[in-house]
Each structure stands twice: as C-alpha cells, then as structure tokens.
Motif scaffolding. Structure first.
Motif, PDB file in Angstrom:
ATOM      1  N   ALA A  29      17.962  23.309  31.909  1.00 35.89           N
ATOM      2  CA  ALA A  29      18.424  23.549  33.226  1.00 35.89           C
ATOM      3  C   ALA A  29      18.242  24.985  33.752  1.00 35.89           C
ATOM      4  N   ALA A  30      18.061  25.882  32.987  1.00 32.99           N
ATOM      5  CA  ALA A  30      17.780  27.276  33.687  1.00 32.99           C
ATOM      6  C   ALA A  30      16.202  27.361  34.274  1.00 32.99           C
ATOM      7  N   GLY A 168      24.165  22.087  39.370  1.00 34.36           N
ATOM      8  CA  GLY A 168      22.997  21.246  40.234  1.00 34.36           C
ATOM      9  C   GLY A 168      21.722  20.942  39.459  1.00 34.36           C
ATOM     10  N   PHE A 169      21.675  21.468  38.211  1.00 31.22           N
ATOM     11  CA  PHE A 169      20.505  21.374  37.545  1.00 31.22           C
ATOM     12  C   PHE A 169      20.695  20.605  36.220  1.00 31.22           C
ATOM     13  N   VAL A 170      21.826  20.129  35.934  1.00 30.95           N
ATOM     14  CA  VAL A 170      21.963  19.561  34.566  1.00 30.95           C
ATOM     15  C   VAL A 170      21.357  18.155  34.315  1.00 30.95           C
ATOM     16  N   ALA A 214      30.787  26.759  35.994  1.00 32.45           N
ATOM     17  CA  ALA A 214      31.314  25.738  35.417  1.00 32.45           C
ATOM     18  C   ALA A 214      30.230  25.102  34.516  1.00 32.45           C
ATOM     19  N   HIS A 215      28.725  25.271  34.966  1.00 35.07           N
ATOM     20  CA  HIS A 215      27.668  25.182  34.025  1.00 35.07           C
ATOM     21  C   HIS A 215      26.721  26.287  33.773  1.00 35.07           C
ATOM     22  N   ALA A 216      26.660  26.642  32.759  1.00 33.75           N
ATOM     23  CA  ALA A 216      25.857  27.909  32.524  1.00 33.75           C
ATOM     24  C   ALA A 216      24.843  27.660  31.246  1.00 33.75           C
ATOM     25  N   ALA A 217      23.949  28.476  31.317  1.00 37.80           N
ATOM     26  CA  ALA A 217      23.081  28.599  30.205  1.00 37.80           C
ATOM     27  C   ALA A 217      22.971  29.750  29.620  1.00 37.80           C
TER      28      ALA A 217
END
Length: 225
Positions: A29-30, A168-170, A214-217
């Motif tokens: 995702a990153a 947005g990238f999950v 909310a979503h992080a790598a």
C-alpha cells in the motif's frame, strides 16, 4: 509515543526482501502511494521462493512465483524486479549475500533502502522466519560497509518509528497480493484468494498508535547516513 511521517523528500527507493510476496505483506500500500506520487521504486529478492508451494517441485515453483511477483509489483507501479537466485529456505548472512546487497545498492543508487523485518517475532506467538532474519542482518551489515550509503535504511515491521498514510491505497495492495494466486490457493485451499489477501493487508494497514491516519503502513528506521 508519536510516530513520525515517513520522509517524502526522496525520488527513488529500493525494496530488499527474501521471497516473492514479502513486499505485499505490509509494504504494497505504501509502494502504491509512492509510485502514484511519481517516485521510482525497485524490488530485489534474494530467492525465487521455489520452496514455497507445497507439492510443487522447485523447478516449476520458482518461475511461477517470479511471474506472480512481477504481476504483483506491476499493480503498485513497480517495473524493476530482480531475483538473485539464492536458495529458498537456505538464506544466510554470508559474504556472498552481503556482496550482492552492496552491488545492487551501488548499481541502482536509491535514495532510501527498505528491507524486510529481521526481528525474532512479528508479535507474541508469531515467530519470524529464519530466511527473513538472516537476510535482514545481511542488509544491515552490507549497508554499514558501504562507503557512500543511501541516506537511510528502514525495515517494515512492528515497533514503527515512521508511517505512511495509505488511505485510498488499501484496495490496490489487496489486488497486488492477489496476484500470488497459485501460492495463496495452495497455502489455504479453503479460503478465496481475495479474502486471504484482504485479511493480510488489513493487518498491515490498520491504525498505528501515535499516527493520525485510519490506514497506515509502519516502518522502523534502523540506519541513517
């Protein structure tokens, strides 16, 4: 404890891992975000994962897993994928491996290097693989020996010091992992590939304490030049 935003002022990164699918378990995702921003990301893998498909001979599994990895990389915008040919399940921190790490870093000259996590456990009761630990140690040793190292070395794993907002990238990361179709089908024949991929990506892209997304790598900086 606060977690810093991953640096943004760079143009090229080299992802170093031991096996096919390693980039997809936490980093994809990153990578998708980085390439969407115009950054150049390359993958280099120590093995072809030829021992990773139960019931399939290595001479068949290796090329298949290379093909799946290239397809997976393409989903997140990575065009350069190379395989070094070290034996799967027999990766050790040898002079030969350290030399290959150094040669690749010097040849591609990235601004940053991101490697697989080398600690003993991903979490309580979740031990790391020996290949990962040996490979990560080789990367650190090779980095330390470079006369002109990249500006930083990060690993992807627990205990993050930095994080990337991957909102947005999950879904793109899930699609990337789904390219390892045969591998995942054999790994868990009872669970659809997309469901396996979504579960894995969700574990690696949830919220991180101390980071406002909310979503992080998450990544840990282990060296800086």
């Amino acid at each position: 404890m606060s977690v810093a935003e991953f640096p943004t002022d760079w143009s090229s990164a080299l992802i170093l891992v031991a096996h096919p699918d390693d980039p997809e378990y936490g980093m994809a995702a990153a990578v998708a975000r980085w390439t969407s921003e115009g950054k150049n990301v390359s993958y280099a893998l120590a093995t072809s994962g030829e021992a990773g498909i139960e019931g399939m001979p290595p001479e068949k599994a290796g090329p298949l897993r290379e093909e799946e990895q290239r397809a997976s990389a393409a989903v997140v915008g990575v065009d350069h994928v190379e395989f070094w040919g070290f034996p799967d399940s027999e990766v050790f921190n040898t002079p030969e491996l350290r030399a290959k790490v150094a040669e690749t870093v010097e040849r591609l000259a990235p601004d940053l290097v991101v490697a697989t996590y080398g600690g003993p456990e991903w979490g309580p009761g979740f031990p790391n693989q020996r290949d990962h630990m040996e490979f990560a140690a080789a990367v650190v040793d090779a980095y330390d020996a470079l006369t002109d190292p990249p500006r930083a070395l990060f690993v992807n794993g627990p205990g993050s010091t930095h994080a990337v907002d991957v909102d947005g990238f999950v879904d793109q990361a899930v699609t990337s992992l789904c390219q390892h179709k045969v591998y995942l089908e054999v790994l868990d024949p009872e669970t659809p590939v997309v469901d396996q991929a979504r579960a894995v990506v969700s574990m690696g892209t949830g919220p991180i304490d101390g980071f406002p997304a909310a979503h992080a790598a998450g990544f840990t900086q282990v060296r800086s030049a």
